[in-house]
Design a protein around this motif. Structure first.
Motif, mmCIF file in Angstrom:
data_model
loop_
_atom_site.group_PDB
_atom_site.id
_atom_site.type_symbol
_atom_site.label_atom_id
_atom_site.label_comp_id
_atom_site.label_asym_id
_atom_site.label_seq_id
_atom_site.Cartn_x
_atom_site.Cartn_y
_atom_site.Cartn_z
ATOM 1 N N UNK A 27 0.830 -1.203 0.000
ATOM 2 C CA UNK A 27 0.000 0.000 0.000
ATOM 3 C C UNK A 27 0.868 1.258 0.000
ATOM 4 N N UNK A 28 1.880 1.264 0.843
ATOM 5 C CA UNK A 28 2.783 2.404 0.917
ATOM 6 C C UNK A 28 3.529 2.601 -0.399
ATOM 7 N N UNK A 29 3.998 1.521 -0.990
ATOM 8 C CA UNK A 29 4.749 1.612 -2.248
ATOM 9 C C UNK A 29 3.900 2.167 -3.382
ATOM 10 N N UNK A 30 2.635 1.810 -3.408
ATOM 11 C CA UNK A 30 1.767 2.295 -4.479
ATOM 12 C C UNK A 30 1.238 3.701 -4.225
ATOM 13 N N UNK A 31 0.931 4.031 -2.978
ATOM 14 C CA UNK A 31 0.274 5.297 -2.708
ATOM 15 C C UNK A 31 1.215 6.469 -2.431
ATOM 16 N N UNK A 32 2.397 6.213 -1.934
ATOM 17 C CA UNK A 32 3.313 7.319 -1.640
ATOM 18 C C UNK A 32 3.634 8.135 -2.895
ATOM 19 N N UNK A 33 3.986 7.513 -4.007
ATOM 20 C CA UNK A 33 4.244 8.328 -5.204
ATOM 21 C C UNK A 33 3.020 9.132 -5.658
ATOM 22 N N UNK A 34 1.834 8.561 -5.516
ATOM 23 C CA UNK A 34 0.613 9.273 -5.898
ATOM 24 C C UNK A 34 0.408 10.483 -4.996
ATOM 25 N N UNK A 39 -0.034 16.127 -3.951
ATOM 26 C CA UNK A 39 0.164 17.222 -2.991
ATOM 27 C C UNK A 39 1.443 18.010 -3.218
ATOM 28 N N UNK A 40 2.428 17.416 -3.892
ATOM 29 C CA UNK A 40 3.699 18.108 -4.082
ATOM 30 C C UNK A 40 3.905 18.699 -5.455
ATOM 31 N N UNK A 41 3.123 18.224 -6.447
ATOM 32 C CA UNK A 41 3.332 18.714 -7.809
ATOM 33 C C UNK A 41 2.047 19.270 -8.419
ATOM 34 N N UNK A 42 0.998 18.455 -8.498
ATOM 35 C CA UNK A 42 -0.218 18.870 -9.199
ATOM 36 C C UNK A 42 -0.908 20.071 -8.553
ATOM 37 N N UNK A 43 -1.119 20.033 -7.245
ATOM 38 C CA UNK A 43 -1.790 21.148 -6.570
ATOM 39 C C UNK A 43 -0.915 22.403 -6.578
ATOM 40 N N UNK A 44 0.370 22.336 -6.199
ATOM 41 C CA UNK A 44 1.189 23.557 -6.213
ATOM 42 C C UNK A 44 1.344 24.182 -7.609
ATOM 43 N N UNK A 45 1.365 23.375 -8.650
ATOM 44 C CA UNK A 45 1.496 23.916 -10.006
ATOM 45 C C UNK A 45 0.158 24.378 -10.593
ATOM 46 N N UNK A 46 -0.921 24.190 -9.847
ATOM 47 C CA UNK A 46 -2.239 24.611 -10.311
ATOM 48 C C UNK A 46 -2.870 23.656 -11.316
ATOM 49 N N UNK A 47 -2.317 22.459 -11.446
ATOM 50 C CA UNK A 47 -2.868 21.472 -12.371
ATOM 51 C C UNK A 47 -4.043 20.715 -11.759
ATOM 52 N N UNK A 48 -4.209 20.862 -10.465
ATOM 53 C CA UNK A 48 -5.323 20.240 -9.744
ATOM 54 C C UNK A 48 -5.825 21.257 -8.736
ATOM 55 N N UNK A 49 -7.117 21.341 -8.606
ATOM 56 C CA UNK A 49 -7.704 22.321 -7.699
ATOM 57 C C UNK A 49 -7.456 21.945 -6.240
#
Length: 125
Positions: A27-34, A39-49
């Protein structure tokens, strides 16, 4: 007792802990990258609300039976994985004294926190 006589194998509780360890690790291996991606790329770059992860939205999800079950699994299994790894890590670095105490503390803590999280999630209904 001679070698020809059948003896019952010694029962062990280790398969249960290894199962929880494996499930938590997967679970950790699959979900940590997501989670890093969201939270670290999509939201800060404005690609996700950011509204997608708002308190109200997460709370609405957590107060459903399936949301509570998902949250419980997402919290409890990685915790079991971590504490199983710590327990065996102590052995690997040469700390062999108090094996039973280490086992009770490690697995006992994982169990206690799992019960605590389960209780908190039940209170949300």
């Amino acid at each position: 007792m001679s070698h020809s006589q059948h003896t019952e194998p010694k029962r062990s509780h280790e398969p249960i802990f290894w199962g929880l360890f494996g499930a938590g690790g997967m679970l950790t291996a699959f979900l940590t990258p997501v989670m890093v991606l969201v939270t670290g790329i999509l939201v800060p770059l404005g690609l996700m609300s950011p509204e997608a992860l708002s308190y109200e939205r997460i709370h609405d999800f957590a107060t459903t039976w399936y949301g509570a079950a998902v949250l419980f699994v997402l919290i409890a299994l990685p915790l079991w994985h971590t504490l199983h790894r710590i327990y065996h890590g102590l052995h690997d670095i040469g700390i062999h004294r108090g094996r039973d105490i280490q086992q009770v503390v490690s697995y006992g803590f994982a169990f206690a926190v799992s019960v605590f999280v389960f209780t908190l999630l039940l209170q949300m209904f």
